[in-house]
Design a protein around this motif. Sequence first.
Motif, PDB file in Angstrom:
ATOM      1  N   LYS A 228      13.937   3.863  -8.365  1.00 36.82           N
ATOM      2  CA  LYS A 228      13.474   2.380  -8.152  1.00 36.82           C
ATOM      3  C   LYS A 228      14.520   1.545  -8.773  1.00 36.82           C
ATOM      4  O   LYS A 228      14.958   1.542  -9.830  1.00 36.82           O
ATOM      5  CB  LYS A 228      11.998   2.398  -8.865  1.00 36.82           C
TER       6      LYS A 228
ATOM      7  N   ARG B 250      14.602  -8.779  -2.490  1.00 34.41           N
ATOM      8  CA  ARG B 250      13.278  -8.261  -2.513  1.00 34.41           C
ATOM      9  C   ARG B 250      12.470  -8.639  -1.436  1.00 34.41           C
ATOM     10  O   ARG B 250      11.864  -7.705  -0.584  1.00 34.41           O
ATOM     11  CB  ARG B 250      12.507  -8.364  -3.762  1.00 34.41           C
TER      12      ARG B 250
ATOM     13  N   HIS C 187      12.833  -2.355  -5.604  1.00 35.67           N
ATOM     14  CA  HIS C 187      11.407  -2.157  -5.702  1.00 35.67           C
ATOM     15  C   HIS C 187      10.765  -3.439  -6.569  1.00 35.67           C
ATOM     16  O   HIS C 187       9.567  -3.846  -6.407  1.00 35.67           O
ATOM     17  CB  HIS C 187      11.380  -0.973  -6.846  1.00 35.67           C
ATOM     18  N   ALA C 188      11.743  -4.200  -7.079  1.00 40.91           N
ATOM     19  CA  ALA C 188      11.095  -5.373  -7.970  1.00 40.91           C
ATOM     20  C   ALA C 188      12.302  -6.246  -8.336  1.00 40.91           C
ATOM     21  O   ALA C 188      13.349  -5.727  -8.361  1.00 40.91           O
ATOM     22  CB  ALA C 188      10.551  -4.794  -9.373  1.00 40.91           C
TER      23      ALA C 188
ATOM     24  N   SER D 239       6.150  -9.339  -2.999  1.00 38.08           N
ATOM     25  CA  SER D 239       5.541  -8.722  -4.425  1.00 38.08           C
ATOM     26  C   SER D 239       6.382  -8.069  -5.228  1.00 38.08           C
ATOM     27  O   SER D 239       7.530  -7.874  -4.958  1.00 38.08           O
ATOM     28  CB  SER D 239       4.509  -7.641  -3.865  1.00 38.08           C
ATOM     29  N   ARG D 240       6.003  -7.985  -6.681  1.00 38.84           N
ATOM     30  CA  ARG D 240       6.710  -7.679  -7.557  1.00 38.84           C
ATOM     31  C   ARG D 240       8.158  -8.591  -7.757  1.00 38.84           C
ATOM     32  O   ARG D 240       9.257  -7.930  -8.016  1.00 38.84           O
ATOM     33  CB  ARG D 240       6.971  -5.972  -7.320  1.00 38.84           C
TER      34      ARG D 240
ATOM     35  N   SER E  73       1.060 -10.575  -8.192  1.00 41.17           N
ATOM     36  CA  SER E  73       2.141  -9.726  -8.121  1.00 41.17           C
ATOM     37  C   SER E  73       3.476 -10.695  -7.718  1.00 41.17           C
ATOM     38  O   SER E  73       4.475 -10.280  -7.471  1.00 41.17           O
ATOM     39  CB  SER E  73       2.276  -8.685  -6.947  1.00 41.17           C
TER      40      SER E  73
ATOM     41  N   LEU F  23       5.768  -6.607 -17.550  1.00 44.67           N
ATOM     42  CA  LEU F  23       5.546  -6.472 -15.932  1.00 44.67           C
ATOM     43  C   LEU F  23       6.659  -5.695 -15.142  1.00 44.67           C
ATOM     44  O   LEU F  23       6.195  -4.524 -14.510  1.00 44.67           O
ATOM     45  CB  LEU F  23       6.219  -7.890 -15.565  1.00 44.67           C
TER      46      LEU F  23
ATOM     47  N   GLN G 183       5.170  -1.933 -15.836  1.00 43.97           N
ATOM     48  CA  GLN G 183       3.771  -1.784 -14.807  1.00 43.97           C
ATOM     49  C   GLN G 183       4.249  -1.488 -13.637  1.00 43.97           C
ATOM     50  O   GLN G 183       3.983  -0.697 -12.765  1.00 43.97           O
ATOM     51  CB  GLN G 183       3.121  -3.055 -15.104  1.00 43.97           C
ATOM     52  N   TRP G 184       5.280  -2.398 -12.924  1.00 42.50           N
ATOM     53  CA  TRP G 184       5.773  -2.204 -11.460  1.00 42.50           C
ATOM     54  C   TRP G 184       6.474  -0.859 -11.428  1.00 42.50           C
ATOM     55  O   TRP G 184       6.322  -0.459 -10.335  1.00 42.50           O
ATOM     56  CB  TRP G 184       6.688  -3.483 -11.297  1.00 42.50           C
TER      57      TRP G 184
ATOM     58  N   GLN H 105       4.340   1.881 -10.128  1.00 40.36           N
ATOM     59  CA  GLN H 105       3.746   1.512  -9.025  1.00 40.36           C
ATOM     60  C   GLN H 105       4.321   2.304  -7.867  1.00 40.36           C
ATOM     61  O   GLN H 105       5.709   2.599  -8.002  1.00 40.36           O
ATOM     62  CB  GLN H 105       3.520   0.066  -8.407  1.00 40.36           C
TER      63      GLN H 105
END
Length: 492
Positions: free
Chosen positions: A166, A183, A191-192, A425-426, A449, A485, A488-489, A492
């Motif tokens: 990721k 992103r 991914h983020a 998102s993210r 998100s 954050l 957490q991400w 996912q």
Amino acid sequence: MAFQTCGLPMCKVTIYFLLSLFAVGEGQYKGFRRFHQVQDTQQRAVFEEQWFTQKLDHFNGADSREWKQRYFVNEAFYRPGGPVFLMIGGEGPANPAWMESGTWLTYAEKLGALCLMLEHRFYGRSHPTVDLSTDNLRFLSSRQALADLAHFRTVIAEARGLTNRKWVAFGGSYPGSLAAWFRLKYPHLVHASVATSAPVHATVNFPEYLEVVWRSLASENADCPLQVKQASDTLVERLKDPESYDNITKDFNLCSKLQIQTMNDFSYFLEMLAGNFMDVVQYNEDNRGFEGVTGGNITIKVLCGIMGDTSLGEPYARYAAVARLMMETFSMKCLDVSFNTYLRDMTNTSWEGPAAGGGRQWVYQTCTEFGFYQSTSSPNQPFTGLPLLYYVKQCADFYNVSAEQLAEAVAQTNEYYGGYDIRSSRIVFPNGSIDPWHALGITQDITSSLPAVFIKGTAHCANMYPARSEDLPQLALARDHIFLLLQQWLKQ
């Protein structure tokens, strides 16, 4: 604009931008200095510069030309299976200091991340073309830069066995916008993103910048911006009388006798002096010393202290004292306020030219994508004499870009990326309340998100710099929140 990397020397360049903090470099040219201003220094052997082959034009399959892009790698924290962090370069040289320090490395150590930093095309040592002619600068754009990132991510992932890892993008200021847009436009590759102090909304006229400067000065002392305004207005009145030019030359320690023959001469001089306050506000108390930035000891408190010191005389005299302090800080013998010199430097197309550190390139990007011109068209700001036309005309003078073309380009940028109305998102959007660039950023959650982290009392890219004991509690909490954050991400 002012998007330097995030720094502030006193040269010339018009358009204080954000100079990206992670380009981390900002050249010495004005409109471009309001980003990061760190020179292209020799990197330590542990982070040797590496080179990646890129296409000159990602959007023309018939154009096979290639060039070499500089990047850096830090594998010290990587654990097999860990994420990949990609620091995005911006409008200045990629500074290897970021491979050794910064909040992103704190996160990397905790998460076992491999860390990469990619220099932006046309900045630092990443030279796609033989010179900086306007014809060649057509290959300089945020869209080409994002395509560089995408290709770099794809090839490096395959070469290093990281395709299934990721990837997280980081950037501050203009690179913060790129992190968000990476992103947005390449969700299958990143991914983020952590998009710090990111001006995601393009606009030709940006008077809100100076409105935030007013409020930020007032947060130290309510009289401070009033004193600055009185000083600026007094100077403007004196500029109407050529008999006063000898005294003004002496007061501000100019390199040659003041000559005001055109509106450009008038505005350029005023911009140089206003820039002292704009730069300090943008980077107020940011922990930038590790990058090699000087002047970090000059804060809003220092400037407002001078502006409130009646022993120095009237506000005009205090304004001159601020200018002299800045020149002393940056070891300047005198202040060159010649617009003709600036015009000559900005139209020099050589890689050895005085504006090749990023000024010519960044102002080109403002003329062809972003605008960001910090005019004095609002009544709620402390300066005078910087009309929008002054900036817009430079696009024609430097690159033959008309006002109509500029307006259309800015509209296309918002149409392509979404401006404030980003849909993804993210992505987390940290911003500081002192930083004038927050006016073009995301300061309230869009969705759960797409959260915002608005940090009261901090300036440009503050959350990205190394932590220190004197940091505000809310800054430490913001860094911790961003880390949670990411944790957490990444699950996912």
